[in-house]
Design a protein around this motif. Structure first.
Motif, PDB file in Angstrom:
ATOM      1  N   HIS A  61     141.185 -18.367  29.709  1.00 18.65           N
ATOM      2  CA  HIS A  61     140.894 -17.431  30.243  1.00 18.65           C
ATOM      3  C   HIS A  61     142.512 -16.936  30.567  1.00 18.65           C
ATOM      4  N   LEU A  62     143.726 -17.847  29.940  1.00 19.72           N
ATOM      5  CA  LEU A  62     144.660 -17.070  29.087  1.00 19.72           C
ATOM      6  C   LEU A  62     145.454 -16.215  28.987  1.00 19.72           C
ATOM      7  N   ARG A  63     144.507 -16.442  28.095  1.00 19.72           N
ATOM      8  CA  ARG A  63     144.746 -15.218  26.741  1.00 19.72           C
ATOM      9  C   ARG A  63     144.400 -13.579  27.699  1.00 19.72           C
ATOM     10  N   SER A  64     143.030 -13.712  28.422  1.00 15.61           N
ATOM     11  CA  SER A  64     142.816 -12.179  29.019  1.00 15.61           C
ATOM     12  C   SER A  64     143.202 -11.983  30.053  1.00 15.61           C
ATOM     13  N   VAL A  65     144.340 -12.443  31.163  1.00 12.49           N
ATOM     14  CA  VAL A  65     145.209 -12.361  31.812  1.00 12.49           C
ATOM     15  C   VAL A  65     145.984 -12.324  31.245  1.00 12.49           C
ATOM     16  N   ALA A  66     146.625 -12.441  30.324  1.00  8.45           N
ATOM     17  CA  ALA A  66     147.755 -11.745  29.021  1.00  8.45           C
ATOM     18  C   ALA A  66     147.763 -10.557  28.834  1.00  8.45           C
ATOM     19  N   ARG A  67     146.304 -10.769  28.418  1.00  9.56           N
ATOM     20  CA  ARG A  67     146.195  -9.294  28.146  1.00  9.56           C
ATOM     21  C   ARG A  67     146.446  -7.936  28.932  1.00  9.56           C
ATOM     22  N   ILE A  68     145.232  -8.240  30.500  1.00 11.99           N
ATOM     23  CA  ILE A  68     145.412  -7.460  31.553  1.00 11.99           C
ATOM     24  C   ILE A  68     147.218  -7.394  31.769  1.00 11.99           C
ATOM     25  N   VAL A  69     147.913  -8.476  31.623  1.00 13.78           N
ATOM     26  CA  VAL A  69     149.507  -8.015  32.227  1.00 13.78           C
ATOM     27  C   VAL A  69     150.012  -7.624  30.595  1.00 13.78           C
ATOM     28  N   ASP A  70     149.732  -7.625  29.190  1.00 14.02           N
ATOM     29  CA  ASP A  70     149.854  -6.407  28.357  1.00 14.02           C
ATOM     30  C   ASP A  70     149.892  -5.236  28.308  1.00 14.02           C
ATOM     31  N   ARG A  71     148.383  -5.268  29.081  1.00 12.96           N
ATOM     32  CA  ARG A  71     148.339  -3.602  29.647  1.00 12.96           C
ATOM     33  C   ARG A  71     148.988  -3.057  30.141  1.00 12.96           C
ATOM     34  N   ARG A  72     149.346  -3.862  30.909  1.00  8.56           N
ATOM     35  CA  ARG A  72     149.972  -2.679  32.455  1.00  8.56           C
ATOM     36  C   ARG A  72     151.413  -3.316  32.315  1.00  8.56           C
ATOM     37  N   ALA A  73     152.019  -3.709  30.686  1.00  8.41           N
ATOM     38  CA  ALA A  73     153.508  -4.270  30.209  1.00  8.41           C
ATOM     39  C   ALA A  73     153.641  -2.728  29.330  1.00  8.41           C
ATOM     40  N   GLN A  74     152.631  -2.541  28.580  1.00  9.78           N
ATOM     41  CA  GLN A  74     152.255  -1.056  27.640  1.00  9.78           C
ATOM     42  C   GLN A  74     152.524   0.493  29.161  1.00  9.78           C
ATOM     43  N   ASP A  75     151.784   0.545  29.760  1.00  4.62           N
ATOM     44  CA  ASP A  75     151.497   1.673  30.788  1.00  4.62           C
ATOM     45  C   ASP A  75     152.409   1.960  31.453  1.00  4.62           C
ATOM     46  N   ALA A  76     153.524   0.989  31.596  1.00  9.56           N
ATOM     47  CA  ALA A  76     155.425   0.549  32.380  1.00  9.56           C
ATOM     48  C   ALA A  76     155.354   1.319  31.414  1.00  9.56           C
ATOM     49  N   GLN A  77     155.792   1.117  30.372  1.00  9.77           N
ATOM     50  CA  GLN A  77     156.403   1.425  28.641  1.00  9.77           C
ATOM     51  C   GLN A  77     156.343   2.815  29.186  1.00  9.77           C
ATOM     52  N   ALA A  78     154.481   3.335  28.183  1.00 11.26           N
ATOM     53  CA  ALA A  78     154.356   5.081  28.572  1.00 11.26           C
ATOM     54  C   ALA A  78     154.311   5.523  29.580  1.00 11.26           C
ATOM     55  N   ALA A  79     154.585   5.070  30.871  1.00 10.98           N
ATOM     56  CA  ALA A  79     154.822   6.255  31.265  1.00 10.98           C
ATOM     57  C   ALA A  79     156.606   6.173  31.512  1.00 10.98           C
ATOM     58  N   LEU A  80     157.331   5.788  31.634  1.00 13.58           N
ATOM     59  CA  LEU A  80     158.930   5.181  32.140  1.00 13.58           C
ATOM     60  C   LEU A  80     159.782   5.959  30.810  1.00 13.58           C
ATOM     61  N   GLY A  81     159.426   5.523  29.594  1.00 10.01           N
ATOM     62  CA  GLY A  81     160.274   5.106  28.373  1.00 10.01           C
ATOM     63  C   GLY A  81     161.105   3.947  27.947  1.00 10.01           C
ATOM     64  N   SER A  82     161.274   4.549  27.771  1.00  5.53           N
ATOM     65  CA  SER A  82     162.613   3.332  26.980  1.00  5.53           C
ATOM     66  C   SER A  82     162.747   1.985  27.785  1.00  5.53           C
ATOM     67  N   LEU A  83     162.814   0.741  28.108  1.00  5.37           N
ATOM     68  CA  LEU A  83     162.548  -0.124  29.253  1.00  5.37           C
ATOM     69  C   LEU A  83     163.215  -1.733  28.490  1.00  5.37           C
ATOM     70  N   SER A  84     164.529  -1.790  29.535  1.00  6.64           N
ATOM     71  CA  SER A  84     164.862  -3.506  28.874  1.00  6.64           C
ATOM     72  C   SER A  84     163.238  -3.927  29.196  1.00  6.64           C
ATOM     73  N   GLU A  85     163.115  -4.915  28.135  1.00  3.28           N
ATOM     74  CA  GLU A  85     162.291  -5.605  28.576  1.00  3.28           C
ATOM     75  C   GLU A  85     162.163  -6.610  30.180  1.00  3.28           C
ATOM     76  N   ALA A  86     163.012  -7.166  30.851  1.00  2.58           N
ATOM     77  CA  ALA A  86     163.507  -7.211  32.254  1.00  2.58           C
ATOM     78  C   ALA A  86     162.913  -6.253  33.003  1.00  2.58           C
ATOM     79  N   ARG A  87     163.147  -4.644  32.450  1.00  2.00           N
ATOM     80  CA  ARG A  87     162.656  -3.953  33.826  1.00  2.00           C
ATOM     81  C   ARG A  87     160.956  -4.108  33.543  1.00  2.00           C
ATOM     82  N   GLN A  88     160.089  -3.975  31.782  1.00  2.00           N
ATOM     83  CA  GLN A  88     159.204  -3.655  31.518  1.00  2.00           C
ATOM     84  C   GLN A  88     158.347  -4.241  32.331  1.00  2.00           C
ATOM     85  N   LEU A  89     158.268  -5.607  32.429  1.00  2.00           N
ATOM     86  CA  LEU A  89     158.216  -6.722  32.834  1.00  2.00           C
ATOM     87  C   LEU A  89     158.325  -6.445  34.499  1.00  2.00           C
ATOM     88  N   LEU A  90     159.423  -6.446  35.233  1.00  4.41           N
ATOM     89  CA  LEU A  90     159.106  -5.721  36.439  1.00  4.41           C
ATOM     90  C   LEU A  90     157.953  -4.700  37.140  1.00  4.41           C
TER      91      LEU A  90
END
Length: 107
Positions: free
Chosen positions: A24-53
C-alpha cells in the motif's frame, strides 16, 4: 514494523510502516512520484523542495475534486508483467542502438 524504500522525484527514501502495509505504501508513493513528475514536466527545472511542493498541491487538488464529485477515476496501476516485458524490450532496443552507433552488425 517493516522498513521499505520508496522513490519519489528520482530520490530514494527509507520509510517505516506497519507489517503488511508495504505494498500500500509503495502504491501511494507511486502516485506521489507520478504527480512530482507531472510538476517537473509542466514547470521545467525545479528544486526538489519546489517539485514536492507542487506535487502536494496537485494531490490536494485531486482530493478537493474528488470530494466535490468531479474527479476522474485514478489511472490503473500498470500490469507488472507488461512492465517487465517493456523493460526487456527497452534493454534490447538500447543494445541494438549501441551496436548501430559502433557500426557493428545488426542482431
Amino acid at each position: 514494523m517493516a522498513n521499505i524504500e520508496i522513490e519519489i522525484a528520482a530520490r530514494r527514501y527509507a520509510v517505516a510502516c506497519r507489517d503488511g502495509e508495504e505494498e500500500h505504501l509503495r502504491s501511494v508513493a507511486r502516485i506521489v512520484d507520478r504527480r512530482a513528475q507531472d510538476a517537473q514536466a509542466a514547470l521545467g527545472s525545479l528544486s526538489e523542495a519546489r517539485q514536492l511542493l507542487f506535487a502536494s498541491l496537485l494531490l490536494a487538488d485531486d482530493v478537493k475534486e474528488a470530494q466535490a464529485g468531479n474527479a476522474p477515476p485514478p489511472p490503473a496501476e500498470p500490469d507488472p508483467l507488461v512492465a517487465e516485458a517493456l523493460e526487456r524490450l527497452a534493454d534490447r532496443l538500447e543494445s541494438i542502438a549501441a551496436r548501430l552507433e559502433r557500426g557493428g552488425p545488426n542482431p
